[in-house]
Design an enzyme around this catalytic site. Sequence first.
Site, short mmCIF file in Angstrom:
data_model
loop_
_atom_site.label_atom_id
_atom_site.label_comp_id
_atom_site.label_asym_id
_atom_site.label_seq_id
_atom_site.Cartn_x
_atom_site.Cartn_y
_atom_site.Cartn_z
CG ASP A 175 -9.99 -0.20 4.98
OD1 ASP A 175 -9.80 -0.38 3.76
OD2 ASP A 175 -9.20 -0.57 5.86
CD GLN B 180 -3.17 -4.58 6.64
OE1 GLN B 180 -3.17 -3.56 5.95
NE2 GLN B 180 -3.71 -5.71 6.23
CE LYS C 158 -3.71 -2.50 2.28
NZ LYS C 158 -4.29 -2.95 3.55
#
Length: 277
Positions: free
Chosen positions: A116, A93, A49
Amino acid sequence: MAVIINGKAVAEKICTELKQKISTMDKKPHLTVIQVGNNTASSIYVNLKKKKAEELGIKSTIINFEEKITEENLIKEITKLNNDNQVHAILVQLPLPKHICTNSIIKAISPLKDVDGFTVQNSGDLLNGAVPNAYPCTPKGIIRLLEEYNIEISGKHAVVVGRSNIVGKPIAIMLLNKNATVTVCHSKTTNLEEITRQADILISAVGKKIIFKDMVKPNATVIDVGIFKDENGKTTGDVDFENVKEIVGYITPVPKGVGPMTIACLMENTVELFEHQ
Ligand code: NAP
């Protein structure tokens, strides 16, 4: 034989457009990724990422906390990032260590920086058919692939195998919001084959080889979200690709299918959150 949906190419197109857009911005978007502990798979994803963000001109920071950080302290750190106007997007994460409640951590993220789309506000908006600040990246990438290949969603029977909060549930809602008739299957579903055979659009997000050629309808669209290593250490997906591709109309490969789209949509979400702030 099916059309192979080229997720890598669509993702590259999205990233090229983003890079161009970011190059014209005076101030750059800033994505902060929080990793707790040093789980190898998580480290690989986090670094991927960061690398992609930097390629596109997005500032990216990885903050690594020790495995033993308390839930309370992690929430304090997230609150600092929420209040830092130099940070535009926050990603925690997953998975987190067992002593930390994932829902409490997600709740701590500002919905405006929730890249997200997992916070209660953003997932609630999704459920209500409103536009969230960010759509969850993998489901967003799947919808984008269907649109790129002009695959009709409205009125179609979409079957989603898997009901996780990050893939199965949000993609089911997004398909429903686009007027598909949606069936969600999971590990307690007793007649999986019977249901998958009815799917015009079949989405599998399980993490093991589960979709075989006698489980699909001719000309269906099959989207394989699963990624794992087979017994020979080769990266593979949920679908028996070689045999299923002979029957269906469209299919995503693994790798180069949904995976690159997830990262591209994460980058797109980062830029969109930055623009909203
Ligand atoms: P997860 O949280 O482990 O969920 C797996 C789902 O599969 C669960 O809902 C489970 O049902 C269901 N399931 C398990 N065995 C089943 C069976 N025999 N029949 C029907 N359903 C079954 O996984 P996830 O996070 O959604 O990820 C799924 C896969 O997608 C993994 O391989 C992951 O690595 C991959 N993934 C890929 C991307 C990408 O960008 N390509 C992104 C995210 C995830 P229950 O709920 O009943 O347990």
